[in-house]
Design an enzyme around this catalytic site. Structure first.
Site, PDB file in Angstrom:
ATOM      1  CG  HIS A 279      -2.019   0.964   1.183  1.00  0.00           C
ATOM      2  ND1 HIS A 279      -1.820   2.319   1.168  1.00  0.00           N
ATOM      3  CD2 HIS A 279      -3.351   0.785   1.138  1.00  0.00           C
ATOM      4  CE1 HIS A 279      -2.996   2.922   1.118  1.00  0.00           C
ATOM      5  NE2 HIS A 279      -3.944   2.020   1.103  1.00  0.00           N
ATOM      6  NE  ARG A 343      -5.222   0.531  -1.795  1.00  0.00           N
ATOM      7  CZ  ARG A 343      -6.028  -0.016  -0.906  1.00  0.00           C
ATOM      8  NH1 ARG A 343      -5.931  -1.312  -0.638  1.00  0.00           N
ATOM      9  NH2 ARG A 343      -6.928   0.701  -0.282  1.00  0.00           N
ATOM     10  CG  LEU A 454     -13.753  -2.949   4.094  1.00  0.00           C
ATOM     11  CD1 LEU A 454     -14.142  -1.596   4.689  1.00  0.00           C
ATOM     12  CD2 LEU A 454     -13.265  -3.873   5.201  1.00  0.00           C
TER      13      LEU A 454
HETATM   14  C1  LIG Z   1      -5.063  -0.989   8.190  1.00  0.00           C
HETATM   15  C2  LIG Z   1      -5.972  -1.581   7.172  1.00  0.00           C
HETATM   16  C3  LIG Z   1      -6.954  -0.812   6.576  1.00  0.00           C
HETATM   17  C4  LIG Z   1      -7.806  -1.356   5.623  1.00  0.00           C
HETATM   18  N1  LIG Z   1      -8.751  -0.555   5.054  1.00  0.00           N
HETATM   19  C5  LIG Z   1      -9.588  -1.085   4.136  1.00  0.00           C
HETATM   20  C6  LIG Z   1     -10.603  -0.276   3.535  1.00  0.00           C
HETATM   21  O1  LIG Z   1     -10.741   0.908   3.824  1.00  0.00           O
HETATM   22  N2  LIG Z   1     -11.422  -0.847   2.625  1.00  0.00           N
HETATM   23  C7  LIG Z   1     -11.318  -2.156   2.278  1.00  0.00           C
HETATM   24  O2  LIG Z   1     -12.108  -2.620   1.470  1.00  0.00           O
HETATM   25  N3  LIG Z   1     -10.382  -2.943   2.850  1.00  0.00           N
HETATM   26  C8  LIG Z   1      -9.516  -2.453   3.761  1.00  0.00           C
HETATM   27  N4  LIG Z   1      -8.554  -3.252   4.322  1.00  0.00           N
HETATM   28  C9  LIG Z   1      -8.557  -4.700   4.048  1.00  0.00           C
HETATM   29  C10 LIG Z   1      -9.624  -5.391   4.871  1.00  0.00           C
HETATM   30  O3  LIG Z   1      -9.734  -4.771   6.129  1.00  0.00           O
HETATM   31  C11 LIG Z   1      -9.362  -6.859   5.112  1.00  0.00           C
HETATM   32  O4  LIG Z   1      -9.007  -7.477   3.926  1.00  0.00           O
HETATM   33  C12 LIG Z   1     -10.615  -7.550   5.630  1.00  0.00           C
HETATM   34  O5  LIG Z   1     -11.123  -6.868   6.747  1.00  0.00           O
HETATM   35  C13 LIG Z   1     -10.362  -8.996   5.983  1.00  0.00           C
HETATM   36  O6  LIG Z   1     -11.525  -9.534   6.585  1.00  0.00           O
HETATM   37  P1  LIG Z   1     -11.673 -11.074   6.875  1.00  0.00           P
HETATM   38  O7  LIG Z   1     -13.040 -11.253   7.442  1.00  0.00           O
HETATM   39  O8  LIG Z   1     -11.328 -11.853   5.679  1.00  0.00           O
HETATM   40  O9  LIG Z   1     -10.561 -11.417   7.969  1.00  0.00           O
HETATM   41  P2  LIG Z   1     -10.135 -10.766   9.365  1.00  0.00           P
HETATM   42  O10 LIG Z   1     -10.890  -9.539   9.694  1.00  0.00           O
HETATM   43  O11 LIG Z   1      -8.653 -10.709   9.346  1.00  0.00           O
HETATM   44  O12 LIG Z   1     -10.596 -11.822  10.435  1.00  0.00           O
HETATM   45  C14 LIG Z   1      -9.919 -13.017  10.667  1.00  0.00           C
HETATM   46  C15 LIG Z   1     -10.625 -13.759  11.764  1.00  0.00           C
HETATM   47  O13 LIG Z   1     -10.098 -15.068  11.839  1.00  0.00           O
HETATM   48  C16 LIG Z   1      -9.790 -15.396  13.166  1.00  0.00           C
HETATM   49  N5  LIG Z   1      -8.688 -16.347  13.111  1.00  0.00           N
HETATM   50  C17 LIG Z   1      -7.492 -16.229  12.484  1.00  0.00           C
HETATM   51  N6  LIG Z   1      -6.774 -17.357  12.604  1.00  0.00           N
HETATM   52  C18 LIG Z   1      -7.529 -18.209  13.313  1.00  0.00           C
HETATM   53  C19 LIG Z   1      -7.346 -19.538  13.759  1.00  0.00           C
HETATM   54  N7  LIG Z   1      -6.242 -20.232  13.480  1.00  0.00           N
HETATM   55  N8  LIG Z   1      -8.321 -20.105  14.497  1.00  0.00           N
HETATM   56  C20 LIG Z   1      -9.464 -19.420  14.790  1.00  0.00           C
HETATM   57  N9  LIG Z   1      -9.688 -18.174  14.363  1.00  0.00           N
HETATM   58  C21 LIG Z   1      -8.740 -17.580  13.638  1.00  0.00           C
HETATM   59  C22 LIG Z   1      -9.496 -14.094  13.843  1.00  0.00           C
HETATM   60  O14 LIG Z   1      -9.724 -14.202  15.230  1.00  0.00           O
HETATM   61  C23 LIG Z   1     -10.490 -13.176  13.160  1.00  0.00           C
HETATM   62  O15 LIG Z   1     -11.728 -13.279  13.813  1.00  0.00           O
HETATM   63  C24 LIG Z   1      -7.682  -2.717   5.263  1.00  0.00           C
HETATM   64  C25 LIG Z   1      -6.697  -3.490   5.855  1.00  0.00           C
HETATM   65  C26 LIG Z   1      -5.818  -2.925   6.769  1.00  0.00           C
HETATM   66  C27 LIG Z   1      -4.702  -3.764   7.299  1.00  0.00           C
END
Ligand SMILES: Cc1cc2nc3c(=O)[nH]c(=O)nc-3n(C[C@H](O)[C@H](O)[C@H](O)COP(=O)(O)OP(=O)(O)OC[C@H]3O[C@@H](n4cnc5c(N)ncnc54)[C@H](O)[C@@H]3O)c2cc1C
Ligand code: FES
Lengths: 656, 259
Positions: A279, A343, A454
Site C-alpha cells: 500500500h 496502489r 470490505l
Molecule cells: C489498516 C488496514 C486498513 C484497511 N482498510 C480497508 C478499507 O478501507 N477498505 C477495504 O475494502 N479494505 C480495507 N482493508 C482490508 C480489509 O480490512 C481486510 O481485507 C478484511 O477486513 C479482511 O476480513 P476477513 O473477514 O477476511 O478477515 P479478518 O478480519 O482478518 O478476520 C480473521 C478472523 O479469523 C480469526 N482467526 C485467524 N486465525 C484463526 C485460527 N487459526 N483459528 C481461529 N480463528 C482464527 C481471527 O480471530 C479473526 O476473527 C484494510 C486493511 C488494513 C490492514
C-alpha cells in the site's frame, strides 16, 4: 501414521473446475442460485456449520446462516469476535449505487475491478461481486451502520484509487470498525438466541478430513491450552490474509496464516501466493524497534498531492522548495488518474523516486503527501472534517503536524490477493471446506482496488455462502459424523505432537526474532520488485532459516496455560513454509502483473508487462510433502486454472 | 543527562508490573529495570523489548493483550500509574509513545481491575461480559436480505454524526476500570445512543435498553454516581451525555414498555 485422510487428489494434473456458470454474465449468478439445490427449511437445523473467524467475512456468514436456521458454531483467536482485524479498515467500501450520478454502474465496477486486478481474476466472480455490492450497503444501513451523510440526509460518497467515479461509502476513517460492529451485533443477536455457539480464544490448528470430506476442526483453547475437537457438516474458513509473513505490515499483530496453511497441508490448494499488495500511503519505518506499520487511508489521495524534490539529495525543508522544483510524479506520469492511480502503480513509483535518491526524511525512504493546496482551497476545518482522525493518528505517531508540513509516507505490506483456491461456490479443493474473505484468492486478481476487500468479505458472508452452501449440504450424501471418528483422534495427535515439538527444541532464539529475519528476506526479494536471481537466493535463505528454527527455537512456559510465545511460534512455523511457496510462485510467474513486478518483464516506461499467452491462469499449488516439522522439505505441484476473458478484452493497463 | 550516567543512549525506566500466573494465582508486583528505550517507541514496543530480554534470560515474558496497535480493536489496555491507558487524553495504551514519559521514570503497570473483568494472566483480562451485554440487546434485528434501498430512509446529518460519535466505542473497558463503582454505563450508553439516534433503531429502542441494563447488572458492574472518570479515560472521548441518554431511555422504557 494417521487414519486422518487428506482430500482426494483426482484433480491432480487436471485443470481445476471453477464451476463458473456459462451464458450472459448478468444472468450467471441468478441462474447458478436457481440451479443450486436448496436445503429443505426443516432440515437446516440438522446441519451444523463450523465458522472459523469473525472478521467481516466470518461474522456476516455466521449471522446469516443462523438466521436461515442452520446450527452454527463460531471460533476466533481473539478474546471477542469484535476484535477481528477487519475492525481496523479505515477508508471505505465500494458499491455500484451510482448515487452521485457520475456514470457508475455494475458493469463499470466489474470492469474497473478486472482491470485493476491486471486481468488475473475470474470474470464470473467479479461480476457477481459488483452485483451484490449494492445489497451490502442496504443491509449495513438497515443494521444501523452510521455511514457519512450529506446535509439532505442521504449517503455520501468519495473516490478511491483506480476509479474515476465516487463509489466509496465510509464512516469517517473507521469504516471497517462500523461494518464489523454491524456484523458482530448481528452475530451476537444469534448467540443471544442460542442459535450460534461462540468459542472465543480458540485457535484452529487443523482441519479434520474424514472420508474425503471436511467434517471438523481441532482447536487449542488459548486460556488453558486444552486441545478440543469439533465435528460438523461443513467448515468455513474466514481467517484473514497472510500479510504478516513480512513481519512488518499494516495487518494487526495477531493476523496469521495458520488456519489456511493447516488446510493447505490437508489438501486445499493455495492460489497465487505471490500476489501481495504493498500500500502506497503508510507511515515510514522509524527504527529497529518497530513492531508494525500504520496505514494512512487511501482516501487521503483525494486531496493530498504526492511529490519529491526534483533534485537528488535535496535537504531543504519542504516549505523551502518552490513549486517549480518539486516533482508531482504521479500527476506528471498519469495525467488522467493523477494521485488516484491504483496502489501497485503508486507504490512502485514511490520506490522508484526513492531509489533515485530523491526520497525525503532522515532515512530518505519516504515521499511527501501534501495537503497544503487542499487547505488553501477548502480551509483547514473542511479538511479536518474529512481526515481529522487520520491527521491526529499521524501526529501521534510521528510528532509532526500534517496541517503545517506535508506528511511523509512510504509503501508497506497491506493485503494478500493470494489465498486458498476456491471455486464459484467458495469451496476449496477439500469438499466441504469453504473459504471466505481475504483468506481466499477469488476476486482481486494481481492487485486489489481500494475499498473492495470490505465489499468482498461481506459479499462472501452475507450473500454468496448462504446461497452456495446448499451445493454441499443438499448436493452430497453426508453420513452422520462425531468426534469419535478416528480422523479426529489422528488430527488431535498431530496437533499435540507439534505443540510439544515447539516447546521441546529448547534453543536460543525466540519466535519473533526468526519472524523479523524472515520478514526482511521476503520484503527484500519478494516485495515490491522481484527478479529471478533474488528469488533463487531468497529460497535458500528461507530454507536455511526454517532449518534453524526447528533446531534453535526457544519457547518458554508450558502447553497447559495461556502462552503467547507458544502461539506466536506456531504461527511463525507456518509463515516459514508459506514464504517459500510465495517465492516459488513468484519465480515461476515469468511476467509482471499488478503487485507482482518482475524486473525482467517491464515496458519501456517501467510499467508491468504481462504475458497473457503463457500466464493468463490462476496458479493453484498442491502441497505434496510432509514439510519441515516432520523432517522433510515442503514441496508442491502446480495446477492451472485458465482465465477466460469473454466480456473485458485483455489489454495493457493504462492510467495515463 | 551526563555522559557517565548513560551507558546506552535512550531512556532508563523502572517498571513495576503485575504478574499473575493464572486465574487462580493471587498475583504480585515485580520490578524490572530497562534502559536504551527510544522515546519514539510505542509503550507496547517498550514491553516487547522487556519481553525479549526476559525470554533471553529464561524468564517468562509478561502476557498482555494487543492486536491492531492503532487504537481501534480495543484489545490493549492497562493501568499506568493508576490511569487507564496511561497519562495522555484520547489515547489507547497501544498509541502511547515513550516520549510521554520522563527519562528515569518509575512506572506501575497493572491490569484493569473490575469484578466484571477477571484476570486470566498478568495483564490479560476476560472482558466477555461486554459480549454478553451486546448479545442481550445491543443490535438492530435486520435479517440479511430484508433491507430496503439504503437511501430510502434519510438520516439528518447531525443525528448521523452524533450516532457515529457514540458508535466509535472500541469496547476496551477503560471506562469500567476508571470508575470507582466499576460501572459499565458509558459502554452501554454509547451503544444505546449509537442505535437509538437512528431511525432504524427505533422499533427495538425500549426492549434494547431494558435488556442491556439487566445484563449489565447481572455481570456485576456497578452503577453511575457521576464521577465522570469514564469520559476522561476513554480513548475515543465518548461523552457522558450518552449516560444521560441511557438513563432517559431506561426511564421512558420503564414507563411505556408493553412486554
Ligand atoms: C489498516 C488496514 C486498513 C484497511 N482498510 C480497508 C478499507 O478501507 N477498505 C477495504 O475494502 N479494505 C480495507 N482493508 C482490508 C480489509 O480490512 C481486510 O481485507 C478484511 O477486513 C479482511 O476480513 P476477513 O473477514 O477476511 O478477515 P479478518 O478480519 O482478518 O478476520 C480473521 C478472523 O479469523 C480469526 N482467526 C485467524 N486465525 C484463526 C485460527 N487459526 N483459528 C481461529 N480463528 C482464527 C481471527 O480471530 C479473526 O476473527 C484494510 C486493511 C488494513 C490492514
Ligand atoms: S491494540 Fe488495538 S486498540 Fe490497542
Amino acid at each position: 501414521m494417521s487414519s486422518q485422510s487428506t482430500a482426494p487428489t483426482a484433480a491432480q494434473n487436471a485443470t481445476l473446475d471453477s464451476k463458473c456458470p456459462q451464458g450472459p454474465i448478468q444472468d450467471r449468478w441468478d441462474r447458478h442460485r436457481f440451479q443450486t439445490k436448496l436445503v429443505n427449511p426443516a432440515n437446516k437445523r440438522r446441519f451444523h456449520v463450523l465458522v472459523v473467524g469473525t472478521g467481516l467475512a466470518g461474522a456476516s456468514a455466521a449471522a446469516t446462516l443462523a438466521e436461515l436456521g442452520y446450527r452454527v458454531s463460531v471460533f476466533c483467536i481473539h478474546e471477542s469476535p469484535r476484535r477481528a482485524h477487519s475492525i481496523a479498515a479505515q477508508g471505505g467500501i465500494n458499491a455500484a449505487k451510482n448515487y452521485p450520478n457520475d456514470g457508475d454502474s455494475i458493469w463499470r465496477l466489474f470492469y474497473d475491478t478486472i482491470k485493476g486486478g491486471d486481468y488475473r481474476a475470474r470474470e464470473s466472480n467479479v461480476y457477481r461481486l459488483a452485483q451484490i455490492s449494492n445489497h451490502i450497503i442496504d443491509q449495513c444501513v438497515a443494521q444501523g451502520v452510521p455511514f457519512a451523510r450529506e446535509y439532505g440526509g442521504l449517503l455520501s460518497n468519495r473516490s478511491f484509487g483506480g476509479a474515476q467515479v465516487s463509489r466509496t461509502f465510509y464512516a469517517r476513517g473507521q469504516t471497517g470498525q462500523q461494518l464489523l460492529l454491524g456484523a458482530y451485533q448481528a452475530l451476537m443477536r444469534q448467540v443471544g438466541e442460542k442459535k450460534i455457539q461462540l468459542y472465543s480464544r480458540r485457535e484452529m490448528l487443523d482441519v479434520v478430513v474424514a472420508d474425503g470430506v471436511a467434517r471438523g476442526i481441532v482447536c487449542r483453547e488459548l486460556g488453558s491450552g486444552k486441545i478440543e475437537s469439533f465435528a460438523g457438516d461443513a467448515v468455513l474458513l474466514a481467517t484473514g490474509g497472510y500479510g504478516n509473513v513480512f513481519y512488518l505490515s499494516t495487518n494487526a499483530k495477531l493476523s496469521n496464516a495458520t488456519a489456511a496453511w493447516r488446510a493447505h497441508r490437508r489438501g486445499a490448494f493455495f492460489a497465487n501466493p505471490c500476489f501481495t499488495q504493498i500500500h502506497p500511503t503508510c507511515i515510514p519505518v522509524s527504527g529497529s524497534h518497530q513492531s508494525k506499520l500504520t496505514l494512512m487511508s487511501e482516501s487521503l489521495r483525494n486531496d493530498g498531492r504526492v511529490w519529491v524534490p526534483q533534485k537528488r539529495d535535496d535537504d531543504r525543508p519542504p516549505a523551502a522548495i518552490p513549486a517549480a522544483e518539486r516533482d508531482y510524479f504521479l500527476e506528471r506520469k498519469y495525467p488522467s488518474f493523477g494521485n488516484l492511480v491504483p496502489r501497485d502503480v503508486a507504490s512502485r513509483n514511490a520506490k522508484q523516486v526513492c531509489d533515485e535518491g530523491r526520497g525525503v526524511g532522515s532515512s530518505k525512504m519516504s515521499v511527501y503527501l501534501d495537503f497544503g493546496d487542499a487547505i488553501a482551497r477548502d480551509g483547514a476545518p473542511k479538511i479536518a472534517e474529512k481526515y481529522g482522525n487520520l491527521f491526529q493518528m499521524y501526529q501521534r505517531i510521528t510528532a509532526e503536524d500534517p496541517y503545517h508540513s506535508p506528511m511523509r509516507i512510504y509503501p508497506a505490506v497491506h493485503y494478500t490477493m493470494g489465498g486458498l483456491w476456491v471455486d464459484y461456490n467458495l469451496e476449496s479443493t477439500i469438499p466441504g471446506l469453504f473459504v471466505l474473505g481475504e483468506a481466499n484468492f477469488s476476486d482481486h486478481g494481481a492487485n486489489r482496488l481500494g475499498a473492495s476487500a470490505l465489499m468482498q468479505g461481506l459479499a462472501d458472508g452475507y450473500f454468496v455462502i448462504p446461497a452456495t452452501l446448499g451445493s454441499h449440504l443438499a448436493g452430497r450424501k453426508l453420513p452422520p459424523v462425531s468426534t469419535a471418528h478416528p480422523a479426529f483422534a489422528a488430527a488431535e495427535q498431530d496437533v499435540q505432537q507439534r505443540v510439544e515439538r515447539l516447546l521441546s527444541i529448547n534453543g536460543k532464539r525466540g519466535a519473533d526474532d526468526f519472524h523479523r529475519e524472515l520478514g526482511l528476506i521476503v520484503w527484500n526479494y519478494c516485495g515490491m520488485a522481484r527478479n529471478a536471481k533474488g528469488l533463487d537466493l531468497a529460497l535458500g535463505k528461507v530454507g536455511a532459516l526454517r532449518e534453524e528454527f526447528w533446531h534453535n527455537l526457544r519457547v518458554l512456559g508450558s502447553a497447559q496455560e495461556l502462552n503467547q510465545s507458544l502461539e506466536r511460534a506456531g504461527r511463525v512455523a507456518d509463515f516459514l513454509e508459506l514464504a517459500e511457496l510465495m517465492i516459488v510462485d513468484a519465480r515461476h510467474r515469468e511476467e509482471s502483473c499488478g503487485g507482482h513486478f518482475r524486473e525482467e518483464y517491464q515496458t519501456e516506461d517501467g510499467e508491468a508487462r504481462r504475458n497473457d499467452a503463457q500466464f493468463a491462469y490462476a496458479a493453484a499449488w498442491q502441497h505434496t510433502a510432509p514439510g519441515a516439522d516432520k523432517g522433510g522439505q515442503p514441496s508442491w505441484s502446480l495446477h492451472k486454472e485458465p482465465l477466460n476473458f469473454e466480456f473485458v478484452s485483455l489489454s495493457q493497463r493504462s492510467y495515463q | 543527562m551526563s555522559a557517565d550516567h548513560a551507558p546506552s543512549s535512550g531512556m532508563r525506566l523502572t517498571l513495576n508490573i503485575w504478574r499473575q500466573s493464572g486465574p487462580a494465582d493471587a498475583g504480585r508486583m515485580e520490578t524490572y529495570h530497562l534502559d536504551g528505550i527510544s522515546p519514539d517507541m510505542s509503550f507496547l514496543e517498550m514491553l516487547d523489548v522487556l519481553n525479549v530480554r526476559l525470554e533471553r534470560e529464561g524468564r517468562e515474558p509478561v502476557a498482555f493483550d494487543h492486536d491492531c496497535r492503532e487504537g481501534i480493536c480495543g484489545s490493549c489496555g492497562v493501568m499506568i500509574d493508576g490511569n487507564a491507558h496511561g497519562p495522555e487524553a484520547e489515547t489507547a495504551t497501544c498509541q502511547l509513545h515513550m516520549r510521554s514519559f520522563a527519562d528515569g521514570a518509575a512506572l506501575t503497570i497493572e491490569p484493569f481491575r473490575a469484578k466484571g473483568f477477571p484476570v486470566l494472566k498478568d495483564l490479560v483480562l476476560d472482558r466477555s461480559a461486554f459480549d454478553r451485554i451486546i448479545a442481550a440487546g445491543g443490535f438492530i434485528s435486520a435479517n440479511t436480505g430484508c433491507a430496503v434501498d439504503a437511501n430510502s430512509t434519510p438520516v439528518a446529518k447531525s443525528d448521523a454524526e452524533l450516532s457515529m460519535d457514540a458508535a466509535q466505542c472500541i469496547g476496551c473497558g477503560a471506562c469500567v476500570a476508571a470508575c470507582p463503582n466499576a460501572a459499565a454505563m458509558l459502554f452501554v450508553g454509547a451503544k444505546i445512543a449509537h442505535l437509538g439516534l437512528l431511525p432504524q433503531g427505533q422499533p427495538e429502542r425500549s426492549k434494547r435498553v431494558l435488556a442491556m441494563a439487566r445484563q449489565m447488572e447481572a455481570e456485576g458492574f456497578g452503577s453511575c454516581s457521576n464521577y465522570y472518570e469514564c469520559e476522561a479515560a476513554c480513548p475515543k472521548a465518548i461523552s457522558v451525555e450518552n449516560i444521560a441518554r441511557l438513563n432517559r431511555d431506561y426511564l421512558r422504557a420503564g414507563l411505556t414498555t408493553r412486554d
